[in-house]
Design a protein around this motif. Structure first.
Motif, mmCIF file in Angstrom:
data_model
loop_
_atom_site.group_PDB
_atom_site.id
_atom_site.type_symbol
_atom_site.label_atom_id
_atom_site.label_comp_id
_atom_site.label_asym_id
_atom_site.label_seq_id
_atom_site.Cartn_x
_atom_site.Cartn_y
_atom_site.Cartn_z
ATOM 1 N N ILE B 165 0.847 -1.197 0.000
ATOM 2 C CA ILE B 165 0.000 0.000 0.000
ATOM 3 C C ILE B 165 0.882 1.246 0.000
ATOM 4 O O ILE B 165 0.641 2.205 -0.734
ATOM 5 C CB ILE B 165 -0.980 0.003 1.194
ATOM 6 C CG1 ILE B 165 -2.080 -1.023 0.953
ATOM 7 C CG2 ILE B 165 -1.567 1.403 1.431
ATOM 8 C CD1 ILE B 165 -3.057 -1.192 2.091
ATOM 9 N N GLU B 170 -2.965 4.035 -1.801
ATOM 10 C CA GLU B 170 -4.275 3.577 -1.311
ATOM 11 C C GLU B 170 -5.225 3.268 -2.454
ATOM 12 O O GLU B 170 -6.135 2.449 -2.328
ATOM 13 C CB GLU B 170 -4.901 4.640 -0.401
ATOM 14 C CG GLU B 170 -4.296 4.722 0.987
ATOM 15 C CD GLU B 170 -4.781 3.625 1.937
ATOM 16 O OE1 GLU B 170 -4.165 3.468 2.994
ATOM 17 O OE2 GLU B 170 -5.748 2.909 1.602
ATOM 18 N N LYS B 173 -5.707 -0.330 -3.377
ATOM 19 C CA LYS B 173 -5.995 -1.223 -2.236
ATOM 20 C C LYS B 173 -6.786 -2.471 -2.655
ATOM 21 O O LYS B 173 -6.537 -3.563 -2.148
ATOM 22 C CB LYS B 173 -6.756 -0.455 -1.157
ATOM 23 C CG LYS B 173 -6.758 -1.170 0.184
ATOM 24 C CD LYS B 173 -7.327 -0.312 1.295
ATOM 25 C CE LYS B 173 -7.289 -1.034 2.631
ATOM 26 N NZ LYS B 173 -8.068 -2.250 2.711
ATOM 27 N N ASP B 177 -5.574 -6.126 -1.838
ATOM 28 C CA ASP B 177 -6.399 -7.031 -1.016
ATOM 29 C C ASP B 177 -6.630 -8.366 -1.709
ATOM 30 O O ASP B 177 -6.803 -9.390 -1.062
ATOM 31 C CB ASP B 177 -7.755 -6.396 -0.699
ATOM 32 C CG ASP B 177 -7.644 -5.327 0.378
ATOM 33 O OD1 ASP B 177 -8.570 -4.504 0.508
ATOM 34 O OD2 ASP B 177 -6.611 -5.308 1.095
#
Lengths: 328, 289
Positions: B165, B170, B173, B177
């Motif tokens: 990250i 961000e 993300k 993930d």
């Protein structure tokens, strides 16, 4: 299917116009369920598949470690069978597998794999923790993680630790390791190291073969070979001869630490368990698997510093960050 | 039990001969104990180096502890205590004020907000106190194609994803993930995993990639960087803010490790070769993160 959708849609429209909240919720739920049930099965099977583990013997530490790590990554195993504890016949194993109907079977150790392979050829089977997987019967649904670090990785590490070592000897039997040696030589060429092989046909030839080989090399590379390492006596002879010639021995297992192996490079068992788990999840998710039988990517390195000093070998100290254990 | 001993003693002490024999036995026992290793001037450890670093995958804690304990015991009542779990490490240090903490610069940042500690030393490797992380691949052309793929890393899943990250932002993300993290023992294993097709990419330090170039140029040539992180500090030694002179002495022992052969090879196992005092700029950069 179109009729089902149409009927559901009409009911929904009715519900909205009549402001019947409860009826709306029910119909929406039914609509979703209808869609889901008509989806192709594999998409639904994501991570919900049944996985069973057959462990050759949980009392064997390396089998137990692989099992525990695998379980920690998968979570919901349907069943775990310890063949060391439960004396199951082929018939009983077949019956068990038929009853559970697993999507993936993970076999730890040769015993587990060989038994399961005989009775469940159509099942997806993953093996690990077996010696010389090339000698196992492999089916179209077989996947696995090899227990042996490939020759290229071994050579890379030998060169990294001991940059002055240019010639490495290998004592081998053609019946077991002719192909292995060919690959080792090709890999060695690529990194500027020479492999000098000496073939033997019988265990009795070990001593004389080493007397011939050791003067020509900087180090001896021990590989899995039942003719060369026929019994404890053969192992002792290999190390005694190498000690007398003051040539370091590179080995593949920590069982050789007490004999005086200078560098031991073995597959990290915990990583093997993780690789097997990733394979299992990939199978369940219908992911493309390019390497059905994977090389182990984790390594465990033991360095005998006492022998390094005794033989006066140049050690690259930067390599110490790769060591798991030092014998002093 | 005590009564039984009284009876035995009273029988033994009934004659002079027996008294002298008993005295001789007592003298032998006392001299044995005073000369024995048990009573050597190496007192039981009073100060500890508490170690936890998610950037280093240690799978042989006994070996690490033994190596460091042996080294430290030559310098005083010191010992080394590694932890495999962040929560246990943090729980332990809240109760203890008898040592210093060896941890990643990432973790220090978080810990300094919870506990009254300050950074003192930073690790060095070939004269540098910083490192860069690189995400390497051999068959992925852009970050978006990384979605759902496998990343090999020495750090655990949480650590690896937080580094990514930081590296990718961000905004990525959801891609991060979706990644499957294959935790491996060493940086070189992560790069090998990509080479063997077991992982699609590897998160390693830039220095590990350079090492690979030297030891396996063929494999190195097949890899290319997909993303590079900022320079981050190497492992940190932190001490309690209210540290006494004894803690100060322990810090000196640690600082000098890189200057002594026996100490240097211990540091090499942590991927560094020395320690240096943090500069003001480095301290500020640590606090700012």
């Amino acid at each position: 299917m179109n009729k089902v959708y149409k009927n559901t849609e009409m009911s929904l429209r009715e519900c909205i116009s009549n402001n019947r909240r409860v009826y709306c919720s029910v119909m929406t739920g039914v609509f979703i369920l209808v869609i889901l049930s008509l989806l192709p099965r594999p998409l639904l099977a994501m991570k919900n598949g049944k996985i069973v583990v057959f462990n050759s013997d949980t009392s064997v530490e390396r089998y137990s470690i692989a099992h525990t790590v695998f379980k920690s990554k998968i979570g919901n195993l349907v069943e775990e069978i310890d063949l060391g504890n439960e004396k199951l016949s082929k018939k009983k194993i077949k019956k068990k597998i038929r009853k559970i109907d697993p999507d993936v079977i993970y076999c730890i150790g040769s015993k587990a794999y060989q038994l399961v392979h005989k009775v469940a050829k159509n099942k997806n089977v993953i093996f690990s923790s077996t010696m010389k997987w090339q000698l196992l019967p492999i089916g179209k649904n077989t996947y696995g993680v090899s227990n042996e670090i490939p020759q290229s990785t071994n050579l890379m590490m030998y060169r990294y630790f001991f940059p002055d070592i240019k010639k490495i000897g290998v004592l081998y039997s053609k019946s077991y390791n002719k192909k292995w040696l060919k690959i080792a030589k090709a890999d060695a060429d690529k990194i500027g190291v020479e492999i000098i092989g000496k073939a033997i046909r019988k265990p009795e030839e070990v001593v004389s073969a080493l007397k011939e080989l050791l003067p020509k090399v900087d180090a001896l590379w021990l590989t899995i070979d039942p003719i060369v390492l026929h019994n404890k006596e053969s192992v002792k002879n290999v190390f005694m001869q190498s000690e007398a010639a003051r040539k370091p021995v590179f080995a593949y297992s920590n069982v050789f630490a007490s004999y005086g192996a200078v560098l031991i490079l073995s597959a990290d068992i915990s990583t093997i368990g993780k690789q097997a788990a990733v394979l299992a999840l990939d199978i369940l998710e219908n992911q493309e698997i390019t390497e059905k039988i994977q090389n182990p990517v984790g390594s465990s390195i033991t360095l005998n510093m006492k022998k390094v000093k005794e033989y006066g070998i140049t050690l690259n100290e930067d390599a110490l960050d790769s060591v798991n254990e030092i014998i002093r | 039990m005590i009564n039984l001993m009284r009876i035995i003693l009273s029988i033994h002490l009934s004659t002079k001969k027996n008294i002298s024999r008993l005295l001789i036995v007592i003298c032998i026992l006392v001299s044995f104990l005073s000369g024995s290793d048990l009573n050597k001037s190496v007192a039981s450890p009073k100060y500890t180096i508490y170690f936890y670093n998610q950037e280093i995958n240690i799978n042989n804690f006994v070996f690490f502890k033994t190596e460091f304990d042996k080294y430290l015991s030559d310098y005083g009542p010191y010992r080394f205590q590694p932890f495999s779990d962040k929560a246990t490490f943090e729980e332990f240090i809240t109760k203890k004020n008898d040592g210093v903490y060896l941890l990643s610069s990432w973790h220090y940042d978080d810990l300094a907000e919870k506990f009254p500690i300050e950074s003192v030393l930073v690790g060095t490797s070939k004269g540098k106190s910083t490192q860069k992380r690189v995400l390497t691949t051999n068959n992925i052309t852009n970050i978006e194609s990384l979605k759902g793929k496998k990343v090999a890393s020495v750090g655990n899943e949480g650590f690896t994803k937080s580094v990514l990250i930081g590296m990718l932002g961000e905004g990525k993300k959801d891609i991060i993930d979706s990644l499957k993290i294959l935790n491996v023992p060493k940086d070189i294993d992560a790069l090998i995993a990509v080479g063997f097709g077991v992982a699609n990419s590897a998160l390693t330090t830039e220095s590990s990639l350079k090492k690979l170039a030297a030891i396996n140029p063929q494999l190195y040539k097949t890899l290319k960087p997909l993303a590079t992180g900022k320079q981050t500090l190497l492992p940190i030694v932190a001490a309690p803010k209210q540290a006494d002179d004894d803690i100060g002495m322990l810090l000196t022992v640690i600082e000098k490790m890189g200057q002594v052969p026996g100490g240097k090879d211990k540091l090499k196992m942590l991927g560094i070769d020395g320690w240096t005092k943090l500069s003001k700029t480095e301290m500020i950069s640590l606090e700012k993160r």
